[in-house]
Enzyme design. Structure first.
Site, PDB file in Angstrom:
ATOM      1  CG  ASP A  83       0.988  34.258 -12.000  1.00 34.37           C
ATOM      2  OD1 ASP A  83       1.212  33.244 -11.296  1.00 34.37           O
ATOM      3  OD2 ASP A  83       0.004  34.355 -12.729  1.00 34.37           O
ATOM      4  CB  THR A 107     -10.687  30.205 -12.971  1.00 36.95           C
ATOM      5  OG1 THR A 107     -10.426  28.920 -12.384  1.00 36.95           O
ATOM      6  CG2 THR A 107     -11.176  31.149 -11.893  1.00 36.95           C
ATOM      7  CE  LYS A 146      -7.083  27.606  -1.132  1.00 39.55           C
ATOM      8  NZ  LYS A 146      -6.498  28.951  -1.306  1.00 39.55           N
ATOM      9  NE  ARG A 187      -3.131  30.404 -13.631  1.00 36.13           N
ATOM     10  CZ  ARG A 187      -2.077  29.634 -13.450  1.00 36.13           C
ATOM     11  NH1 ARG A 187      -0.973  29.855 -14.143  1.00 36.13           N
ATOM     12  NH2 ARG A 187      -2.119  28.625 -12.589  1.00 36.13           N
ATOM     13  CE1 TYR A 244      -6.880  24.677  -2.960  1.00 35.96           C
ATOM     14  CE2 TYR A 244      -8.989  23.518  -3.007  1.00 35.96           C
ATOM     15  CZ  TYR A 244      -8.243  24.672  -3.196  1.00 35.96           C
ATOM     16  OH  TYR A 244      -8.875  25.830  -3.588  1.00 35.96           O
TER      17      TYR A 244
HETATM   18  N1  LIG Z   1     -11.575  28.435  -9.159  1.00 35.01           N
HETATM   19  C1  LIG Z   1     -12.143  27.792  -8.161  1.00 35.01           C
HETATM   20  O1  LIG Z   1     -13.073  27.017  -8.353  1.00 35.01           O
HETATM   21  C2  LIG Z   1     -11.683  28.026  -6.740  1.00 35.01           C
HETATM   22  C3  LIG Z   1     -12.513  27.554  -5.702  1.00 35.01           C
HETATM   23  C4  LIG Z   1     -12.115  27.750  -4.389  1.00 35.01           C
HETATM   24  C5  LIG Z   1     -10.922  28.405  -4.126  1.00 35.01           C
HETATM   25  N2  LIG Z   1     -10.143  28.845  -5.151  1.00 35.01           N
HETATM   26  C6  LIG Z   1      -8.892  29.531  -4.807  1.00 35.01           C
HETATM   27  O2  LIG Z   1      -8.835  30.767  -5.493  1.00 35.01           O
HETATM   28  C7  LIG Z   1      -7.470  31.078  -5.779  1.00 35.01           C
HETATM   29  C8  LIG Z   1      -7.336  31.365  -7.268  1.00 35.01           C
HETATM   30  O3  LIG Z   1      -7.696  30.201  -8.002  1.00 35.01           O
HETATM   31  P1  LIG Z   1      -7.959  30.220  -9.576  1.00 35.01           P
HETATM   32  O4  LIG Z   1      -9.026  29.252  -9.847  1.00 35.01           O
HETATM   33  O5  LIG Z   1      -8.047  31.600 -10.050  1.00 35.01           O
HETATM   34  O6  LIG Z   1      -6.604  29.522 -10.097  1.00 35.01           O
HETATM   35  P2  LIG Z   1      -5.426  30.037 -11.032  1.00 35.01           P
HETATM   36  O7  LIG Z   1      -4.483  28.886 -11.150  1.00 35.01           O
HETATM   37  O8  LIG Z   1      -5.938  30.654 -12.260  1.00 35.01           O
HETATM   38  O9  LIG Z   1      -4.762  31.181 -10.130  1.00 35.01           O
HETATM   39  C9  LIG Z   1      -3.856  30.864  -9.091  1.00 35.01           C
HETATM   40  C10 LIG Z   1      -2.672  31.786  -9.205  1.00 35.01           C
HETATM   41  O10 LIG Z   1      -1.775  31.559  -8.130  1.00 35.01           O
HETATM   42  C11 LIG Z   1      -0.456  31.383  -8.652  1.00 35.01           C
HETATM   43  N3  LIG Z   1       0.286  30.532  -7.725  1.00 35.01           N
HETATM   44  C12 LIG Z   1      -0.035  29.285  -7.292  1.00 35.01           C
HETATM   45  N4  LIG Z   1       0.897  28.838  -6.442  1.00 35.01           N
HETATM   46  C13 LIG Z   1       1.835  29.831  -6.337  1.00 35.01           C
HETATM   47  C14 LIG Z   1       3.041  29.980  -5.613  1.00 35.01           C
HETATM   48  N5  LIG Z   1       3.508  29.011  -4.796  1.00 35.01           N
HETATM   49  N6  LIG Z   1       3.754  31.137  -5.743  1.00 35.01           N
HETATM   50  C15 LIG Z   1       3.308  32.118  -6.560  1.00 35.01           C
HETATM   51  N7  LIG Z   1       2.172  32.042  -7.268  1.00 35.01           N
HETATM   52  C16 LIG Z   1       1.449  30.903  -7.161  1.00 35.01           C
HETATM   53  C17 LIG Z   1      -0.673  30.761 -10.013  1.00 35.01           C
HETATM   54  O11 LIG Z   1       0.465  30.875 -10.862  1.00 35.01           O
HETATM   55  C18 LIG Z   1      -1.886  31.563 -10.495  1.00 35.01           C
HETATM   56  O12 LIG Z   1      -1.532  32.814 -11.008  1.00 35.01           O
HETATM   57  C19 LIG Z   1      -6.640  29.916  -5.273  1.00 35.01           C
HETATM   58  O13 LIG Z   1      -6.167  30.209  -3.976  1.00 35.01           O
HETATM   59  C20 LIG Z   1      -7.647  28.775  -5.215  1.00 35.01           C
HETATM   60  O14 LIG Z   1      -7.302  27.786  -4.285  1.00 35.01           O
HETATM   61  C21 LIG Z   1     -10.486  28.680  -6.451  1.00 35.01           C
END
Ligand SMILES: NC(=O)c1ccc[n+]([C@@H]2O[C@H](COP(=O)([O-])OP(=O)(O)OC[C@H]3O[C@@H](n4cnc5c(N)ncnc54)[C@H](O)[C@@H]3O)[C@@H](O)[C@H]2O)c1
Length: 269
Positions: free
Chosen positions: A38, A208, A177, A17, A173
């Site tokens: 996932d 997202t 990062k 996702r 968090y």
């Molecule tokens: N969306 C944002 O605004 C944003 C901003 C900065 C960084 N990020 C980073 O981008 C990445 C994706 O974020 P997103 O917004 O798509 O979130 P999301 O929750 O939709 O996707 C994260 C995915 O990682 C999986 N996941 C989390 N922890 C896990 C674990 N321990 N083992 C296996 N799977 C695991 C979740 O099940 C999910 O599929 C993340 O690393 C997040 O920190 C997102």
């Protein structure tokens, strides 16, 4: 678009996702075989993006590449070793690794409450360390050692602009990062003689499903017209940067942190 990744195998963690799913799609469009991943089979359903990982995999048929999927916690070394065994048996060794799984996700599966540096429950700290730092390191150990042996590979770690700013909401968090960013530099250094390059994409806030479901969004920053840079990123804008860093157009870029945030970290808000 060229099929520059034809014959390569790409593993994108957390691709059931959100941003990871789009990153996998961009890499598939360049011709790589794709391993979707996932935490468990139904994690893609959590914010309504797909029924399960099988449905996501079926959607990749249109890209004309081979696919498989794996599940498991990235912080669990045994689970990660089992992922590699399945991938190598089904598709072959991984050439492109994108460490996207993670997020501000505490022990109960949502954002920690409270979520600052001092009051956050320790069990949430441990979950965050596992989901963001230990998980990334565990996956890197499992998949990059074989790349080092073969003398080739490309890795992109997903950080966050939060890792480059002092924040009170989501402090742990952000710290983790920042650690992912520095781990990227150290890994790149360690691999300079081994043909494996490692970079990091640090997204700004991106639209997202989880992002929108887990906070109060500012409607002024939801604008998609592209006129203002003071807005949330479109997920595609993050995925494009990741695809660039996996490709030949970035072949001499190594050990870098690419912030994809409209300039957010350059000036005070
Ligand atoms: N969306 C944002 O605004 C944003 C901003 C900065 C960084 N990020 C980073 O981008 C990445 C994706 O974020 P997103 O917004 O798509 O979130 P999301 O929750 O939709 O996707 C994260 C995915 O990682 C999986 N996941 C989390 N922890 C896990 C674990 N321990 N083992 C296996 N799977 C695991 C979740 O099940 C999910 O599929 C993340 O690393 C997040 O920190 C997102």
């Amino acid at each position: 678009m060229t099929r520059e990744h034809a014959g390569r195998i790409a593993f994108v963690t957390g691709s059931g996702r959100g941003l990871g799913r789009l990153m996998a799609e961009k890499i598939a469009r360049r011709g790589a075989d794709i391993v979707l991943h996932d935490l468990d089979f139904t994690a893609p359903a959590k914010y309504g993006e797909a029924k399960d990982l099988g449905e996501v995999e079926a959607q990749f048929a249109e890209f004309g590449v081979r696919t498989t999927h794996v599940t498991g916690n990235i912080g669990d070394a045994k689970a990660v070793a089992a992922m590699r065994a399945h991938i190598e048996e089904t598709l072959g060794p991984v050439d492109i690794l994108v460490n996207c799984a993670g997020g501000d996700i505490g022990a109960a599966g949502g954002k920690p409450v409270p979520n600052n540096a001092l009051d956050i429950p320790l069990e949430d700290v441990q979950a965050l360390v596992n989901n963001n730092l230990v998980g990334t390191i565990t996956v890197c150990k499992e998949f990059i050692i074989p790349m080092r042996e073969r003398g080739s590979g490309t890795v992109v770690n997903i950080g966050s602009v939060a890792g480059h700013l002092g924040v009170s909401d989501g402090a742990i968090y952000a710290i983790l990062k920042a650690a992912v960013a520095h781990y990227t530099r150290c890994l790149a250094r360690e691999l300079t003689e081994h043909g494996v390059r490692v970079n990091c994409v640090a997204p700004g806030p991106a639209k997202t499903a989880r992002f929108e479901a887990t906070r109060e969004v500012d409607p002024r920053r939801m604008d998609s017209s592209g006129k203002s840079f003071d807005r949330y990123a479109e997920p595609e804008e993050i995925a494009d940067a990741v695809a660039f860093l996996t490709g030949r157009d970035s072949k001499f870029i190594n050990g870098q942190i690419l912030c994809v945030d409209g300039g957010l970290i350059c000036w005070p808000s």
